[in-house]
Design a protein around this motif. Sequence first.
Motif, short mmCIF file in Angstrom:
data_model
loop_
_atom_site.label_atom_id
_atom_site.label_comp_id
_atom_site.label_asym_id
_atom_site.label_seq_id
_atom_site.Cartn_x
_atom_site.Cartn_y
_atom_site.Cartn_z
N GLN A 13 1.58 -27.78 35.16
CA GLN A 13 1.08 -28.67 33.78
C GLN A 13 2.57 -28.91 33.11
O GLN A 13 3.25 -28.11 33.02
N PRO A 14 2.32 -29.88 32.08
CA PRO A 14 3.49 -29.98 31.33
C PRO A 14 3.59 -28.88 30.45
O PRO A 14 2.61 -28.10 30.06
N LYS A 87 8.28 -31.50 32.05
CA LYS A 87 7.73 -32.72 31.54
C LYS A 87 7.30 -33.62 32.68
O LYS A 87 7.85 -33.56 33.92
N PRO A 88 6.60 -34.32 32.33
CA PRO A 88 5.82 -35.30 33.62
C PRO A 88 7.20 -36.13 34.04
O PRO A 88 7.06 -36.35 35.49
N GLU A 89 8.12 -36.41 33.50
CA GLU A 89 9.25 -37.08 33.99
C GLU A 89 10.34 -36.34 34.91
O GLU A 89 11.17 -36.78 35.56
N VAL A 126 4.61 -32.81 37.80
CA VAL A 126 4.19 -32.14 36.69
C VAL A 126 3.20 -33.06 35.98
O VAL A 126 3.45 -34.26 35.54
N SER A 127 1.95 -32.48 35.83
CA SER A 127 0.83 -33.46 35.46
C SER A 127 -0.31 -32.47 35.06
O SER A 127 -0.33 -31.17 35.49
N LEU A 128 -1.14 -33.07 34.13
CA LEU A 128 -2.28 -32.28 33.80
C LEU A 128 -3.28 -32.37 34.94
O LEU A 128 -3.27 -33.04 35.67
#
Length: 128
Positions: A13-14, A87-89, A126-128
């Motif tokens: 997760q982030p 981070k998602p990026e 990286v994701s919810l």
Amino acid sequence: QVQLVESGGGLVQPGGSLRLSCTASEITLDYYTMGWFRQAPGKEREGVSCISSGDGGTYYADSVKGRFTISRDNAKNTVYLHMNSLKPEDTAVYYCAAEPPLATIQTMCVSPPAFGSWGQGTQVTVSL
């Protein structure tokens, strides 16, 4: 023939953390500049962080400074990438690379073609 094997990728997760490992065979890591690179879908491969042979000097891309840490355990012939505050990026396939120190660490780390030996890559999402 140099063999590099990455591990440690996954889904996080982030704000979370991961530690990537790269274990080498047929070479002694302390004599090589080691790098972590990443490639996201549709983007070019980019240098994330590198660690030099000998004195262990390091380089970090601006996008990961203060969040990622590269380290090397010569006894285990392994280099690590500790990733915090993800981070998602940061989502990408992460590759380990090795090359004798032919140039400064910064020069090498911003140029993936400077490295001749590569691992197979490990996915970081990286994701919810």
